[in-house]
Design a protein around this motif. Sequence first.
Motif, short mmCIF file in Angstrom:
data_model
loop_
_atom_site.label_atom_id
_atom_site.label_comp_id
_atom_site.label_asym_id
_atom_site.label_seq_id
_atom_site.Cartn_x
_atom_site.Cartn_y
_atom_site.Cartn_z
N LEU A 431 0.82 -1.21 0.00
CA LEU A 431 0.00 0.00 0.00
C LEU A 431 0.86 1.27 0.00
O LEU A 431 0.64 2.19 -0.80
N THR A 432 1.83 1.32 0.90
CA THR A 432 2.61 2.56 1.04
C THR A 432 3.55 2.81 -0.12
O THR A 432 3.96 3.95 -0.35
N SER A 433 3.91 1.78 -0.85
CA SER A 433 4.79 1.99 -2.01
C SER A 433 4.07 2.71 -3.15
O SER A 433 4.72 3.13 -4.12
N THR A 434 2.75 2.87 -3.03
CA THR A 434 2.01 3.57 -4.08
C THR A 434 2.46 5.02 -4.23
O THR A 434 2.42 5.57 -5.33
N VAL A 435 2.90 5.66 -3.13
CA VAL A 435 3.36 7.04 -3.23
C VAL A 435 4.63 7.12 -4.09
O VAL A 435 4.81 8.08 -4.85
N LEU A 436 5.45 6.09 -4.03
CA LEU A 436 6.65 6.04 -4.88
C LEU A 436 6.26 5.78 -6.32
O LEU A 436 6.83 6.38 -7.25
N VAL A 437 5.28 4.89 -6.53
CA VAL A 437 4.82 4.58 -7.89
C VAL A 437 4.19 5.81 -8.54
O VAL A 437 4.48 6.15 -9.70
N VAL A 438 3.34 6.51 -7.79
CA VAL A 438 2.71 7.72 -8.32
C VAL A 438 3.76 8.78 -8.65
O VAL A 438 3.69 9.46 -9.67
N SER A 439 4.76 8.90 -7.78
CA SER A 439 5.83 9.86 -8.01
C SER A 439 6.63 9.51 -9.27
O SER A 439 7.00 10.40 -10.05
N GLU A 440 6.89 8.21 -9.47
CA GLU A 440 7.63 7.79 -10.68
C GLU A 440 6.82 8.09 -11.94
O GLU A 440 7.38 8.52 -12.96
N ILE A 441 5.51 7.88 -11.87
CA ILE A 441 4.66 8.18 -13.03
C ILE A 441 4.66 9.68 -13.30
O ILE A 441 4.74 10.13 -14.45
N ARG A 442 4.58 10.47 -12.24
CA ARG A 442 4.60 11.94 -12.39
C ARG A 442 5.92 12.40 -13.01
O ARG A 442 5.94 13.26 -13.90
N LYS A 443 7.05 11.85 -12.59
CA LYS A 443 8.35 12.21 -13.16
C LYS A 443 8.43 11.83 -14.64
O LYS A 443 8.96 12.58 -15.46
N PHE A 444 7.89 10.65 -14.96
CA PHE A 444 7.91 10.20 -16.35
C PHE A 444 7.11 11.15 -17.24
O PHE A 444 7.55 11.54 -18.33
N LEU A 445 5.92 11.55 -16.77
CA LEU A 445 5.10 12.47 -17.55
C LEU A 445 5.76 13.84 -17.68
O LEU A 445 5.69 14.48 -18.73
N ASP A 446 6.44 14.30 -16.61
CA ASP A 446 7.15 15.58 -16.67
C ASP A 446 8.28 15.53 -17.69
O ASP A 446 8.47 16.48 -18.47
N ARG A 447 9.04 14.43 -17.67
CA ARG A 447 10.14 14.30 -18.64
C ARG A 447 9.60 14.25 -20.07
O ARG A 447 10.21 14.84 -20.98
N ARG A 448 8.49 13.57 -20.25
CA ARG A 448 7.91 13.47 -21.58
C ARG A 448 7.42 14.83 -22.06
O ARG A 448 7.61 15.19 -23.23
N GLN A 449 6.82 15.59 -21.15
CA GLN A 449 6.35 16.92 -21.52
C GLN A 449 7.52 17.85 -21.85
O GLN A 449 7.47 18.62 -22.80
N GLU A 450 8.59 17.79 -21.03
CA GLU A 450 9.77 18.62 -21.30
C GLU A 450 10.41 18.25 -22.62
O GLU A 450 10.87 19.12 -23.36
N TYR A 451 10.43 16.94 -22.93
CA TYR A 451 10.99 16.50 -24.20
C TYR A 451 10.17 17.04 -25.38
O TYR A 451 10.71 17.53 -26.36
N SER A 452 8.84 16.96 -25.25
CA SER A 452 7.96 17.45 -26.32
C SER A 452 8.10 18.96 -26.46
O SER A 452 8.13 19.49 -27.57
N THR A 453 8.20 19.66 -25.33
CA THR A 453 8.36 21.12 -25.38
C THR A 453 9.67 21.49 -26.04
O THR A 453 9.74 22.44 -26.83
N GLY A 454 10.75 20.73 -25.73
CA GLY A 454 12.04 21.00 -26.35
C GLY A 454 12.02 20.79 -27.85
O GLY A 454 12.60 21.57 -28.61
N ILE A 455 11.32 19.74 -28.30
CA ILE A 455 11.21 19.48 -29.74
C ILE A 455 10.44 20.61 -30.42
O ILE A 455 10.85 21.10 -31.48
N MET A 456 9.34 21.04 -29.80
CA MET A 456 8.55 22.10 -30.39
C MET A 456 9.33 23.40 -30.45
O MET A 456 9.24 24.16 -31.42
N ALA A 457 10.11 23.67 -29.39
CA ALA A 457 10.91 24.90 -29.37
C ALA A 457 11.97 24.88 -30.46
O ALA A 457 12.18 25.87 -31.17
N SER A 458 12.68 23.74 -30.59
CA SER A 458 13.71 23.65 -31.63
C SER A 458 13.09 23.69 -33.02
O SER A 458 13.64 24.28 -33.94
N ARG A 459 11.90 23.08 -33.17
CA ARG A 459 11.23 23.12 -34.47
C ARG A 459 10.79 24.54 -34.80
O ARG A 459 10.91 25.00 -35.93
N GLY A 460 10.28 25.25 -33.79
CA GLY A 460 9.88 26.63 -34.00
C GLY A 460 11.06 27.51 -34.36
O GLY A 460 10.96 28.39 -35.21
#
Length: 476
Positions: A431-460
Amino acid sequence: MPFKSDTKTMSLKVKNKRTGEVEWLVKGAVESILQSSSHYQQNMATLPISQEKHQQIMAWSLDKGRQGLRVVALARGPSFSELSYMGMVAIMDPPREEARPSVTTLQSTGVNVKMVTGDAQETACAIAQAVGLQVRPGTVFSGDQLDNMDERVLLNIIREATVFYRVSPRHKLRIVKALQDCDEIVGMTGDGVNDVVALKRANIGISMGKMGSAVSKEAADMILNDDNFRTILSAIEEGKCIFHNITNFVTFQVSTSLVALSLIALSTLFGLPSPLNPMQILLINVIMDGPPALTLGMEPIDDDVKVQPPRDTRKDLITPKLIRNCVISAVVIICGTLWVFRSEMSDGVVTARDTTMTFACFVMYDMFNAMSCRSDSKSVLEIGVTSNWYLFVALTATVGCLMCVVYLPFLQWVFQTEALHITDWLYLVCLTSTVLVVSEIRKFLDRRQEYSTGIMASRGHWLSKKSVKASWMDAV
């Protein structure tokens, strides 16, 4: 007469005690010495300096300067207006091997490195290129050029400029002020008396520990004991690491405090008994707000943190992203802890087992939360579970303390707990490891968003360059 930046010379007056004759021995910049010299010595003969000879001496000086040598001219004579040019000395003072990679690393992280020197243009440019600075037209300026610039022009060129040569103390001070007017945080190095004013004015004055004068050390904010430019890079990296660790510490402390306050507030709001007794709350503050929180400040320097650009000092430590991370972790911990407390208190009566399960759940949630707070972007598996040995030891000690509270009879009486079965621990771990799992998912989504933002910025950026080229072609 000591060296003066205005005259670019220093001199020694010698008087013959027997004859009473006075002679001046002078050394300094070649152009300054030649300007005061009417003759030159060759093969023990004193000859007048012709225009051709003057150009020949300057050509020799420029050639040595292009090789990165520091050229000092020598002269002597009965007065400054009757000097006789003796020759020149070319001094090899190469930059250290670690200077170039250090400058390259600083530039890659967004730090703008500039050279401010009293050397000639050729020497300054040669050394600047040797340490990795970009030397091209429009980036190299002399002290005389700075004198002819107004403040508006200086502000326009100061960001792109990389080399300033033949400068005096007033030029150094003006350069520092111009950079500060451009909202730059200025760190300046110096070792002489002529650097004192600029060192004092800079945001971070850095003096040399070995070669620096006592006055420059007194005026500086920081002293390099080894006179090594690499040490400045290490200091910047350490500063980034400290700020990064403070952010992690605050994230953990704020999320833990939100959970503790919310548990009591929600229990009171919904008319539930308190899920934790006062002794358990006190122990949580001791074992979780103590060693695990403090050891987050001992996280080793991460390579990704080293290459981060300088942060905007006008922004607060508490950012919307930090608040979001704290709220996400706090919500997961609150929901899980209240779920355990409500499911254990099925008969409506709070027993020792109920508070023990809730207490253990809260502590274990905080342990997993501490692991997730080690970085706001990288996975725990990527960092390494034992890379922060201090945190690993602190969490191990926390587990040991938790076991003592749950199983030792005396501590059971003090904290009103009772022994738990192995299946209870397995349930709590899942049960308590869910906070770590949620945090890992949040970090993954943040990295994916930063990667997409970087691609859009370089493309622009590419599209804007293409549009400019198309507009230019249309204009043609």
